[in-house]
Design a protein around this motif. Structure first.
Motif, PDB file in Angstrom:
ATOM      1  N   ALA A   1       0.804  -1.213   0.000  1.00  0.00           N
ATOM      2  CA  ALA A   1       0.000   0.000   0.000  1.00  0.00           C
ATOM      3  C   ALA A   1       0.839   1.266   0.000  1.00  0.00           C
ATOM      4  O   ALA A   1       0.309   2.357  -0.157  1.00  0.00           O
ATOM      5  CB  ALA A   1      -0.929   0.005   1.203  1.00  0.00           C
ATOM      6  N   LYS A   2       2.133   1.144   0.157  1.00  0.00           N
ATOM      7  CA  LYS A   2       2.964   2.336   0.285  1.00  0.00           C
ATOM      8  C   LYS A   2       3.391   2.923  -1.054  1.00  0.00           C
ATOM      9  O   LYS A   2       3.770   4.080  -1.118  1.00  0.00           O
ATOM     10  CB  LYS A   2       4.195   2.000   1.120  1.00  0.00           C
ATOM     11  N   LYS A   3       3.327   2.139  -2.112  1.00  0.00           N
ATOM     12  CA  LYS A   3       3.750   2.637  -3.416  1.00  0.00           C
ATOM     13  C   LYS A   3       2.655   3.521  -4.014  1.00  0.00           C
ATOM     14  O   LYS A   3       1.479   3.147  -4.024  1.00  0.00           O
ATOM     15  CB  LYS A   3       4.007   1.483  -4.370  1.00  0.00           C
ATOM     16  N   PRO A   4       3.008   4.699  -4.540  1.00  0.00           N
ATOM     17  CA  PRO A   4       1.992   5.562  -5.149  1.00  0.00           C
ATOM     18  C   PRO A   4       1.340   4.924  -6.375  1.00  0.00           C
ATOM     19  O   PRO A   4       0.147   5.118  -6.624  1.00  0.00           O
ATOM     20  CB  PRO A   4       2.748   6.830  -5.533  1.00  0.00           C
ATOM     21  N   GLU A   5       2.096   4.129  -7.139  1.00  0.00           N
ATOM     22  CA  GLU A   5       1.501   3.496  -8.316  1.00  0.00           C
ATOM     23  C   GLU A   5       0.471   2.444  -7.920  1.00  0.00           C
ATOM     24  O   GLU A   5      -0.468   2.186  -8.668  1.00  0.00           O
ATOM     25  CB  GLU A   5       2.559   2.904  -9.246  1.00  0.00           C
ATOM     26  N   SER A   6       0.605   1.881  -6.720  1.00  0.00           N
ATOM     27  CA  SER A   6      -0.399   0.935  -6.226  1.00  0.00           C
ATOM     28  C   SER A   6      -1.734   1.638  -6.049  1.00  0.00           C
ATOM     29  O   SER A   6      -2.777   1.121  -6.435  1.00  0.00           O
ATOM     30  CB  SER A   6       0.032   0.333  -4.891  1.00  0.00           C
ATOM     31  N   LYS A   7      -1.688   2.817  -5.477  1.00  0.00           N
ATOM     32  CA  LYS A   7      -2.924   3.569  -5.261  1.00  0.00           C
ATOM     33  C   LYS A   7      -3.562   3.981  -6.581  1.00  0.00           C
ATOM     34  O   LYS A   7      -4.780   3.930  -6.725  1.00  0.00           O
ATOM     35  CB  LYS A   7      -2.662   4.786  -4.381  1.00  0.00           C
ATOM     36  N   SER A   8      -2.756   4.369  -7.558  1.00  0.00           N
ATOM     37  CA  SER A   8      -3.337   4.779  -8.843  1.00  0.00           C
ATOM     38  C   SER A   8      -3.947   3.582  -9.575  1.00  0.00           C
ATOM     39  O   SER A   8      -5.008   3.704 -10.179  1.00  0.00           O
ATOM     40  CB  SER A   8      -2.294   5.483  -9.714  1.00  0.00           C
ATOM     41  N   LEU A   9      -3.305   2.421  -9.494  1.00  0.00           N
ATOM     42  CA  LEU A   9      -3.875   1.227 -10.112  1.00  0.00           C
ATOM     43  C   LEU A   9      -5.177   0.829  -9.435  1.00  0.00           C
ATOM     44  O   LEU A   9      -6.161   0.501 -10.097  1.00  0.00           O
ATOM     45  CB  LEU A   9      -2.889   0.063 -10.052  1.00  0.00           C
ATOM     46  N   LEU A  10      -5.199   0.887  -8.105  1.00  0.00           N
ATOM     47  CA  LEU A  10      -6.423   0.535  -7.392  1.00  0.00           C
ATOM     48  C   LEU A  10      -7.528   1.560  -7.629  1.00  0.00           C
ATOM     49  O   LEU A  10      -8.701   1.207  -7.622  1.00  0.00           O
ATOM     50  CB  LEU A  10      -6.150   0.371  -5.902  1.00  0.00           C
ATOM     51  N   ALA A  11      -7.164   2.805  -7.873  1.00  0.00           N
ATOM     52  CA  ALA A  11      -8.173   3.819  -8.193  1.00  0.00           C
ATOM     53  C   ALA A  11      -8.839   3.490  -9.529  1.00  0.00           C
ATOM     54  O   ALA A  11     -10.059   3.641  -9.672  1.00  0.00           O
ATOM     55  CB  ALA A  11      -7.536   5.205  -8.249  1.00  0.00           C
ATOM     56  N   ILE A  12      -8.062   3.008 -10.490  1.00  0.00           N
ATOM     57  CA  ILE A  12      -8.627   2.590 -11.783  1.00  0.00           C
ATOM     58  C   ILE A  12      -9.584   1.421 -11.576  1.00  0.00           C
ATOM     59  O   ILE A  12     -10.706   1.419 -12.087  1.00  0.00           O
ATOM     60  CB  ILE A  12      -7.497   2.202 -12.768  1.00  0.00           C
ATOM     61  N   VAL A  13      -9.149   0.437 -10.806  1.00  0.00           N
ATOM     62  CA  VAL A  13      -9.988  -0.743 -10.542  1.00  0.00           C
ATOM     63  C   VAL A  13     -11.254  -0.330  -9.794  1.00  0.00           C
ATOM     64  O   VAL A  13     -12.356  -0.759 -10.147  1.00  0.00           O
ATOM     65  CB  VAL A  13      -9.192  -1.804  -9.748  1.00  0.00           C
ATOM     66  N   TYR A  14     -11.114   0.521  -8.791  1.00  0.00           N
ATOM     67  CA  TYR A  14     -12.272   0.978  -8.012  1.00  0.00           C
ATOM     68  C   TYR A  14     -13.292   1.687  -8.912  1.00  0.00           C
ATOM     69  O   TYR A  14     -14.496   1.424  -8.828  1.00  0.00           O
ATOM     70  CB  TYR A  14     -11.814   1.913  -6.883  1.00  0.00           C
ATOM     71  N   THR A  15     -12.811   2.555  -9.782  1.00  0.00           N
ATOM     72  CA  THR A  15     -13.699   3.276 -10.699  1.00  0.00           C
ATOM     73  C   THR A  15     -14.467   2.309 -11.594  1.00  0.00           C
ATOM     74  O   THR A  15     -15.672   2.464 -11.802  1.00  0.00           O
ATOM     75  CB  THR A  15     -12.892   4.267 -11.560  1.00  0.00           C
ATOM     76  N   GLU A  16     -13.785   1.312 -12.109  1.00  0.00           N
ATOM     77  CA  GLU A  16     -14.443   0.343 -12.982  1.00  0.00           C
ATOM     78  C   GLU A  16     -15.440  -0.526 -12.220  1.00  0.00           C
ATOM     79  O   GLU A  16     -16.495  -0.874 -12.757  1.00  0.00           O
ATOM     80  CB  GLU A  16     -13.403  -0.529 -13.697  1.00  0.00           C
ATOM     81  N   ILE A  17     -15.137  -0.854 -10.970  1.00  0.00           N
ATOM     82  CA  ILE A  17     -16.090  -1.614 -10.155  1.00  0.00           C
ATOM     83  C   ILE A  17     -17.345  -0.777  -9.914  1.00  0.00           C
ATOM     84  O   ILE A  17     -18.471  -1.272 -10.020  1.00  0.00           O
ATOM     85  CB  ILE A  17     -15.454  -2.067  -8.824  1.00  0.00           C
ATOM     86  N   GLU A  18     -17.162   0.508  -9.618  1.00  0.00           N
ATOM     87  CA  GLU A  18     -18.316   1.394  -9.409  1.00  0.00           C
ATOM     88  C   GLU A  18     -19.148   1.512 -10.691  1.00  0.00           C
ATOM     89  O   GLU A  18     -20.377   1.514 -10.629  1.00  0.00           O
ATOM     90  CB  GLU A  18     -17.855   2.768  -8.931  1.00  0.00           C
TER      91      GLU A  18
END
Length: 87
Positions: A51-68
């Motif tokens: 969870a500490k890598k910034p690219e992890s958060k950006s990838l999960l933001a993409i996944v979260y948006t698509e799930i929504e």
């Protein structure tokens, strides 16, 4: 994206493909839209959650948006089928 949403999305990614239908569709859509490098990074994140890598958060933001988006699509489809049954 709140910390809770981030953690739930991470859990869904780790458990993929054994997740709810809208989560599976959202993750599939996110993967389809990602570049080759992003898909590799997402797979790496699934295998080694960090969870500490910034690219992890950006990838999960993409996944979260698509799930929504998938959730909204299923709600709309359900609403249309309920309306058709009512007539």
């Amino acid at each position: 994206m709140t910390q809770l949403e981030y953690e739930l999305t991470m859990c869904e990614l780790i458990c993929y493909p054994d997740v709810r239908l809208e989560s599976k569709q959202g993750i599939d859509n996110a993967i389809d839209k990602m570049t080759r490098d992003q898909r590799f990074d997402l797979f790496n994140l699934k295998c080694n959650p960090d969870a500490k890598k910034p690219e992890s958060k950006s990838l999960l933001a993409i996944v979260y948006t698509e799930i929504e988006n998938a959730k909204l699509g299923l709600k709309e489809a359900k609403g249309e089928s309920d309306a058709a049954k009512a007539t």
